[in-house]
Design a protein around this motif. Structure first.
Motif, mmCIF file in Angstrom:
data_model
loop_
_atom_site.group_PDB
_atom_site.id
_atom_site.type_symbol
_atom_site.label_atom_id
_atom_site.label_comp_id
_atom_site.label_asym_id
_atom_site.label_seq_id
_atom_site.Cartn_x
_atom_site.Cartn_y
_atom_site.Cartn_z
ATOM 1 N N GLU A 57 0.819 -1.123 0.037
ATOM 2 C CA GLU A 57 -0.116 0.044 -0.003
ATOM 3 C C GLU A 57 0.953 1.297 0.059
ATOM 4 N N ILE A 58 1.902 1.157 0.688
ATOM 5 C CA ILE A 58 2.826 2.438 0.762
ATOM 6 C C ILE A 58 3.380 2.677 -0.903
ATOM 7 N N ALA A 59 3.706 1.505 -1.308
ATOM 8 C CA ALA A 59 4.411 1.508 -2.895
ATOM 9 C C ALA A 59 3.054 2.218 -3.809
ATOM 10 N N ARG A 60 1.940 1.792 -3.512
ATOM 11 C CA ARG A 60 0.874 2.108 -4.315
ATOM 12 C C ARG A 60 0.558 3.641 -4.223
ATOM 13 N N VAL A 61 0.646 4.093 -3.013
ATOM 14 C CA VAL A 61 0.170 5.516 -2.657
ATOM 15 C C VAL A 61 1.379 6.591 -3.299
ATOM 16 N N LEU A 62 2.433 6.107 -3.150
ATOM 17 C CA LEU A 62 3.630 6.815 -3.485
ATOM 18 C C LEU A 62 3.715 7.301 -4.959
ATOM 19 N N LYS A 63 3.753 8.616 -5.106
ATOM 20 C CA LYS A 63 4.181 9.124 -6.393
ATOM 21 C C LYS A 63 5.409 8.400 -6.942
ATOM 22 N N PRO A 64 5.641 8.353 -8.395
ATOM 23 C CA PRO A 64 6.859 7.830 -8.784
ATOM 24 C C PRO A 64 8.051 8.774 -8.248
ATOM 25 N N GLY A 65 9.221 8.351 -7.686
ATOM 26 C CA GLY A 65 10.335 9.128 -7.173
ATOM 27 C C GLY A 65 10.019 9.474 -5.795
ATOM 28 N N GLY A 66 8.649 9.061 -5.027
ATOM 29 C CA GLY A 66 8.219 9.243 -3.773
ATOM 30 C C GLY A 66 8.983 8.566 -2.830
ATOM 31 N N ARG A 67 9.231 8.884 -1.452
ATOM 32 C CA ARG A 67 9.933 8.175 -0.710
ATOM 33 C C ARG A 67 9.304 7.764 0.691
ATOM 34 N N VAL A 68 9.711 6.751 1.566
ATOM 35 C CA VAL A 68 9.313 6.385 2.767
ATOM 36 C C VAL A 68 10.178 6.463 3.827
ATOM 37 N N ALA A 69 9.986 6.745 4.992
ATOM 38 C CA ALA A 69 10.774 7.041 6.144
ATOM 39 C C ALA A 69 10.107 6.478 7.549
ATOM 40 N N VAL A 70 10.330 5.636 7.766
ATOM 41 C CA VAL A 70 9.531 4.585 8.866
ATOM 42 C C VAL A 70 10.430 4.589 10.269
ATOM 43 N N SER A 71 9.894 4.582 11.286
ATOM 44 C CA SER A 71 10.590 4.318 12.639
ATOM 45 C C SER A 71 9.689 3.308 13.430
ATOM 46 N N ASP A 72 10.148 1.860 13.559
ATOM 47 C CA ASP A 72 9.668 0.841 13.840
ATOM 48 C C ASP A 72 10.222 0.101 14.818
ATOM 49 N N LEU A 73 9.635 -0.838 15.480
ATOM 50 C CA LEU A 73 10.116 -1.876 16.541
ATOM 51 C C LEU A 73 10.460 -2.984 15.466
ATOM 52 N N ALA A 74 11.677 -3.740 15.804
ATOM 53 C CA ALA A 74 11.929 -4.859 15.024
ATOM 54 C C ALA A 74 12.748 -5.776 15.692
ATOM 55 N N LEU A 75 13.060 -7.181 15.331
ATOM 56 C CA LEU A 75 13.493 -8.052 16.050
ATOM 57 C C LEU A 75 15.006 -8.238 15.325
ATOM 58 N N LEU A 76 16.222 -8.483 16.063
ATOM 59 C CA LEU A 76 17.231 -8.703 15.749
ATOM 60 C C LEU A 76 17.261 -10.099 15.710
ATOM 61 N N GLN A 77 16.680 -10.952 16.500
ATOM 62 C CA GLN A 77 16.368 -12.416 16.286
ATOM 63 C C GLN A 77 15.356 -12.624 17.057
ATOM 64 N N PRO A 78 14.833 -14.089 16.732
ATOM 65 C CA PRO A 78 13.495 -14.242 17.471
ATOM 66 C C PRO A 78 13.301 -14.026 18.792
ATOM 67 N N LEU A 79 12.126 -13.828 19.280
ATOM 68 C CA LEU A 79 12.104 -13.743 20.928
ATOM 69 C C LEU A 79 11.694 -15.076 21.448
ATOM 70 N N PRO A 80 12.172 -15.429 22.537
ATOM 71 C CA PRO A 80 12.137 -16.670 23.368
ATOM 72 C C PRO A 80 10.520 -16.957 23.299
ATOM 73 N N PRO A 81 10.234 -18.054 23.618
ATOM 74 C CA PRO A 81 8.483 -18.236 23.630
ATOM 75 C C PRO A 81 8.079 -17.572 24.856
ATOM 76 N N ALA A 82 8.760 -17.504 25.956
ATOM 77 C CA ALA A 82 8.380 -17.132 26.886
ATOM 78 C C ALA A 82 7.718 -15.732 27.130
ATOM 79 N N VAL A 83 8.709 -14.909 25.989
ATOM 80 C CA VAL A 83 8.438 -13.441 25.828
ATOM 81 C C VAL A 83 7.225 -13.219 24.871
ATOM 82 N N LEU A 84 7.132 -14.228 24.011
ATOM 83 C CA LEU A 84 5.976 -13.977 23.075
ATOM 84 C C LEU A 84 4.586 -14.261 23.606
ATOM 85 N N GLU A 85 4.669 -15.132 24.727
ATOM 86 C CA GLU A 85 3.299 -15.510 25.334
ATOM 87 C C GLU A 85 2.866 -14.518 26.539
#
Length: 238
Positions: free
Chosen positions: A132-160
């Protein structure tokens, strides 16, 4: 204050309407986007309007700042502050629309810049968000996102842990998977910058969520071994 720690200036924060800063940031996508006068900027998951009220003066009277949020209560909160924004800035260039970030209420190729602050990790269909981001952007348009991400999978205890889900952690994607989603959406010039200092800061401030996560991790491990604030920038081909 969290917003100051992650790069918002005192001048930007002073311009905010009351209640717009809800402490939900994990980066400063406005700074990443380097907004210019006359641009149309879209904020995914705009909440109380924090980043839109900062973006508005940057794009100026010939630009437009549009926030999309799926929660009517958040939308109402943001819209209540528009009148104060107009009085303070003399600008009438912002709006807030009800919608899902997986199905944006905007036309194809209608936006110069897409920003988002700690929201995409909450989506159950992240590849669709990037399409959707790609769809609404004009040609040459840009995206800048700050988000949480994982460097490695979380242990099951945390996911629960329900706290991890509420705190935007359990739904976060791996950094490598994020890069694949952005690329598969057709975006180019992709740059990912990991900033684990954000998570370490949460521990320094004794954030209760991150303290509980730490207690569920293996011995001697810390949240920033797994979780990071990720800056994502990319562009749609011209």
């Amino acid at each position: 204050m969290l917003a100051s720690h992650i790069g918002y200036s005192k001048e930007e924060l002073a311009m905010l309407p009351e209640g717009a800063n809800m402490g939900l940031s994990c980066g400063n996508p406005n700074a990443l986007a380097a907004l210019k006068p006359g641009e149309v900027v879209l904020d995914l998951g705009s909440g109380g309007g924090f980043d839109i009220f900062i973006a508005g003066p940057k794009v100026g009277p010939t630009g437009r700042a549009i926030g999309v949020d799926m929660t009517p209560d958040m939308l109402a909160k943001a819209r209540r502050n528009i009148a104060g924004y107009r009085e303070r800035t003399g600008l009438d260039n912002i709006e807030f629309r009800l919608g899902e970030i997986e199905h944006l209420p905007l036309a194809d190729s209608s936006v110069d810049v897409v920003i988002s602050n700690c929201v995409i990790n909450l989506s159950p269909d992240k590849p669709q968000v990037w399409r959707e981001i790609a769809r609404v952007l004009k040609p040459g348009g840009r995206v800048a996102v700050s988000d949480l991400a994982l460097l490695q999978p979380l242990p099951p205890a945390v996911l629960e842990m329900i706290e991890a889900l509420v705190g935007c952690v359990a739904g976060a994607a791996l950094v490598s998977d994020t890069e694949c989603m952005v690329k598969d959406a057709g975006l180019v010039e992709i740059k990912l910058t990991s900033k684990s200092s954000y998570v370490d800061g949460m521990m320094d401030w004794k954030d209760p969520l991150y303290q509980k996560i730490t207690a569920a991790l293996p011995p001697n491990a810390k949240p920033s071994d797994y979780i990071t604030s990720l800056e994502v920038t990319a562009r749609k081909q011209a």
